[in-house]
Enzyme design. Structure first.
Site, PDB file in Angstrom:
ATOM      1  N   ARG A  55      -2.536   8.441 -14.787  1.00  0.00           N
ATOM      2  CA  ARG A  55      -2.382   9.321 -13.986  1.00  0.00           C
ATOM      3  C   ARG A  55      -1.855   9.068 -12.978  1.00  0.00           C
ATOM      4  O   ARG A  55      -1.616  10.095 -11.730  1.00  0.00           O
ATOM      5  CB  ARG A  55      -3.953   9.139 -13.351  1.00  0.00           C
ATOM      6  CG  ARG A  55      -4.942   9.438 -14.110  1.00  0.00           C
ATOM      7  CD  ARG A  55      -6.410   8.900 -14.290  1.00  0.00           C
ATOM      8  NE  ARG A  55      -5.904   7.388 -14.870  1.00  0.00           N
ATOM      9  CZ  ARG A  55      -6.163   7.566 -16.209  1.00  0.00           C
ATOM     10  NH1 ARG A  55      -6.192   8.787 -16.847  1.00  0.00           N
ATOM     11  NH2 ARG A  55      -5.762   6.509 -17.577  1.00  0.00           N
ATOM     12  N   THR A  56      -0.889   7.520 -12.497  1.00  0.00           N
ATOM     13  CA  THR A  56      -0.859   7.996 -10.557  1.00  0.00           C
ATOM     14  C   THR A  56       0.453   8.664 -11.399  1.00  0.00           C
ATOM     15  O   THR A  56       1.297   9.189 -10.237  1.00  0.00           O
ATOM     16  CB  THR A  56      -0.652   5.950 -10.077  1.00  0.00           C
ATOM     17  OG1 THR A  56      -2.091   5.343 -10.621  1.00  0.00           O
ATOM     18  CG2 THR A  56      -0.062   5.772  -9.329  1.00  0.00           C
ATOM     19  N   LYS A  84      19.257  -5.765 -17.690  1.00  0.00           N
ATOM     20  CA  LYS A  84      20.465  -6.670 -16.870  1.00  0.00           C
ATOM     21  C   LYS A  84      20.331  -8.026 -16.865  1.00  0.00           C
ATOM     22  O   LYS A  84      20.747  -7.942 -15.877  1.00  0.00           O
ATOM     23  CB  LYS A  84      21.610  -5.934 -17.045  1.00  0.00           C
ATOM     24  CG  LYS A  84      21.620  -4.509 -17.931  1.00  0.00           C
ATOM     25  CD  LYS A  84      23.063  -3.560 -17.559  1.00  0.00           C
ATOM     26  CE  LYS A  84      23.021  -2.978 -18.504  1.00  0.00           C
ATOM     27  NZ  LYS A  84      24.132  -1.308 -17.584  1.00  0.00           N
ATOM     28  N   ARG A 105       5.348   0.867  -8.571  1.00  0.00           N
ATOM     29  CA  ARG A 105       4.257   0.264  -8.772  1.00  0.00           C
ATOM     30  C   ARG A 105       4.904  -0.867 -10.354  1.00  0.00           C
ATOM     31  O   ARG A 105       5.889  -0.731 -10.321  1.00  0.00           O
ATOM     32  CB  ARG A 105       3.824   1.559 -10.367  1.00  0.00           C
ATOM     33  CG  ARG A 105       3.486   0.847 -11.431  1.00  0.00           C
ATOM     34  CD  ARG A 105       1.738   0.259 -11.180  1.00  0.00           C
ATOM     35  NE  ARG A 105       0.930   0.926 -11.112  1.00  0.00           N
ATOM     36  CZ  ARG A 105      -0.167   1.831 -11.737  1.00  0.00           C
ATOM     37  NH1 ARG A 105      -1.001   1.371 -12.964  1.00  0.00           N
ATOM     38  NH2 ARG A 105      -1.206   2.846 -10.667  1.00  0.00           N
ATOM     39  N   HIS A 133      -4.241  -1.048  -4.029  1.00  0.00           N
ATOM     40  CA  HIS A 133      -3.670  -0.071  -4.898  1.00  0.00           C
ATOM     41  C   HIS A 133      -3.752   2.023  -3.853  1.00  0.00           C
ATOM     42  O   HIS A 133      -5.046   1.802  -4.093  1.00  0.00           O
ATOM     43  CB  HIS A 133      -4.714   0.463  -5.971  1.00  0.00           C
ATOM     44  CG  HIS A 133      -3.706   1.460  -6.787  1.00  0.00           C
ATOM     45  ND1 HIS A 133      -3.047   2.033  -6.493  1.00  0.00           N
ATOM     46  CD2 HIS A 133      -4.290   1.969  -8.672  1.00  0.00           C
ATOM     47  CE1 HIS A 133      -2.653   3.389  -7.799  1.00  0.00           C
ATOM     48  NE2 HIS A 133      -3.301   3.087  -8.258  1.00  0.00           N
TER      49      HIS A 133
HETATM   50  N1  ASP Z   1      -4.922   3.290 -12.601  1.00  0.00           N
HETATM   51  C1  ASP Z   1      -6.124   1.487 -11.469  1.00  0.00           C
HETATM   52  C2  ASP Z   1      -4.729   0.984 -12.079  1.00  0.00           C
HETATM   53  O1  ASP Z   1      -3.339   1.167 -11.842  1.00  0.00           O
HETATM   54  C3  ASP Z   1      -7.272   0.685 -12.029  1.00  0.00           C
HETATM   55  C4  ASP Z   1      -6.542   0.324 -14.188  1.00  0.00           C
HETATM   56  O2  ASP Z   1      -5.573   0.019 -14.289  1.00  0.00           O
HETATM   57  O3  ASP Z   1      -7.550  -0.590 -14.171  1.00  0.00           O
HETATM   58  O4  ASP Z   1      -5.040   0.206 -10.942  1.00  0.00           O
END
Ligand code: ASP
Length: 360
Positions: A55-56, A84, A105, A133
């Site tokens: 999703r993100t 590397k 991320r 987050h």
């Molecule tokens: N998508 C959310 C996160 O990136 C929750 C999860 O991974 O459970 O933290």
């Protein structure tokens, strides 16, 4: 240390009025997305995803494409120079030099702030380990605003892995800043909410209670935020298995909830919400994921239009002191200045927020 760019590492980098403006703009985009279709024409967003994401990552990418911009980046560091042995500083320096905005991320707490220290463009934290987050929280705020009509006076239940869940940490910090919100933390003792988050809630005059019973909490709630037990954050498979399946929301349990309660979840779901609950009109998690795309459109636009500076390090460098959290980015990227806020015997790491009590 003040950066010349408008980063989003923690929502607290910006005042609540800024969050509200961003949410208002997201609602405008929702009403008429076509009006914004060319707002980022000619702009490039870099995405550094060192950790899996559906999703993100995709909602950021779709958000930029829907604004008319383009994207570069990786979603598997093993196919980049990271494999590397390139450090975070160098990767960030290079990709931020190619981009107008950078989304990162990373599995390590504090990594987004570390990246912002060297980046040549605005950096957005898309999740740093079990720490924060903020863009999930913007998604959650927009969902509450649209579905409950308010961000104040709500009783919010947070259930599951409250220790490792960065989404619940960011959400609690944010909702504490709106008046009269009340929290019920539903977890086992082992996965309880960290004390630094409870301190933030108290400091803003909000109240909270802690319980191990989802059934007891359900009738009191305006919103239930379910979370996944995060296997990847446990020290061993055994420790994970001991916690797995403690909380499962079923259609039977939903009968205990108010007719206007909504269920949210940052997703992915494993088995903490029975699939049959999806048909309940109070299940909001799929709609919530869609709100995430609109709020990220609003965020990208804001980052590209703003000339605001961000104070990244406010405290003092103590080269002789080591952060107590072994997962903190300062242990991996050892060139980082070891910066702490606070005085006397209590210091807080500026990357991962871990508190250290010093003995004199
Ligand atoms: N998508 C959310 C996160 O990136 C929750 C999860 O991974 O459970 O933290």
């Amino acid at each position: 240390m003040i950066s010349e760019f408008p980063h989003l590492i923690d929502l607290d980098d910006h005042p609540v009025s800024w969050w509200n403006g961003l949410l208002r703009q997201a609602q405008d985009i929702l009403r008429d997305p076509a009006l914004y279709a060319n707002s980022c024409r000619g702009k490039i967003m870099g995405t550094l995803f060192y950790e899996p994401s559906t999703r993100t990552q995709m909602s950021f990418q779709t958000a930029m494409l829907r604004l008319g911009g383009t994207i570069i980046g990786f979603d598997n560091p093993q196919t980049s120079s990271v494999a590397k042995g390139e450090n975070l500083k160098d990767t960030t320096k290079i990709v931020s030099g190619y981009s107008d905005v950078l989304v990162i991320r990373h599995p390590v707490p504090g990594a987004a702030k570390a990246a912002a220290l060297t980046a040549d463009c605005p950096v957005i934290n898309a999740g740093d380990g079990g720490h924060l987050h903020p863009t999930q929280t913007l998604t959650d705020l927009l969902t509450l605003k649209c579905e409950k009509g308010t961000l104040s006076g709500l009783t919010i239940g947070l259930c599951g892995d409250l220790l490792n869940g960065r989404t619940v940490h960011s959400l609690c910090k944010a909702m504490s800043k709106y008046p009269d919100n009340r929290f019920i933390f539903i977890s086992t003792r082992e996965l309880a909410m960290p004390s630094y988050i409870k301190d933030v809630v108290r400091a803003h005059g909000c109240t909270f209670e802690e319980t191990e019973s989802l059934e007891d909490a359900l009738p009191k709630l305006d919103m239930l935020y379910m979370t996944r037990i995060q296997r990847e954050r446990f020290p061993s498979e055994e420790a994970y298995l001991a916690q797995k399946d403690t909380y499962i929301l079923t259609t039977k349990k939903m009968k205990l909830a108010r007719p206007d309660m909504i269920v949210m979840h940052p997703l992915p779901r494993v088995d903490e919400i029975e699939v049959a609950v999806d048909d309940d009109p109070r299940a909001m998690y799929f709609k919530q994921a869609r709100y995430g795309m609109y709020v990220r459109m609003s965020l990208i636009l804001t980052m590209l239009q703003s000339t605001a500076k961000t104070e990244l390090l406010r405290g003092h460098v103590h080269s002789g002191i080591v952060c107590r959290d072994p997962r903190c980015i300062t242990h991996k990227e050892t060139y980082l200045p070891r910066s702490f806020t606070g005085t006397g015997t209590t210091l807080t790491c500026e990357y991962c927020d871990e508190r250290l009590l010093l003995e004199h």
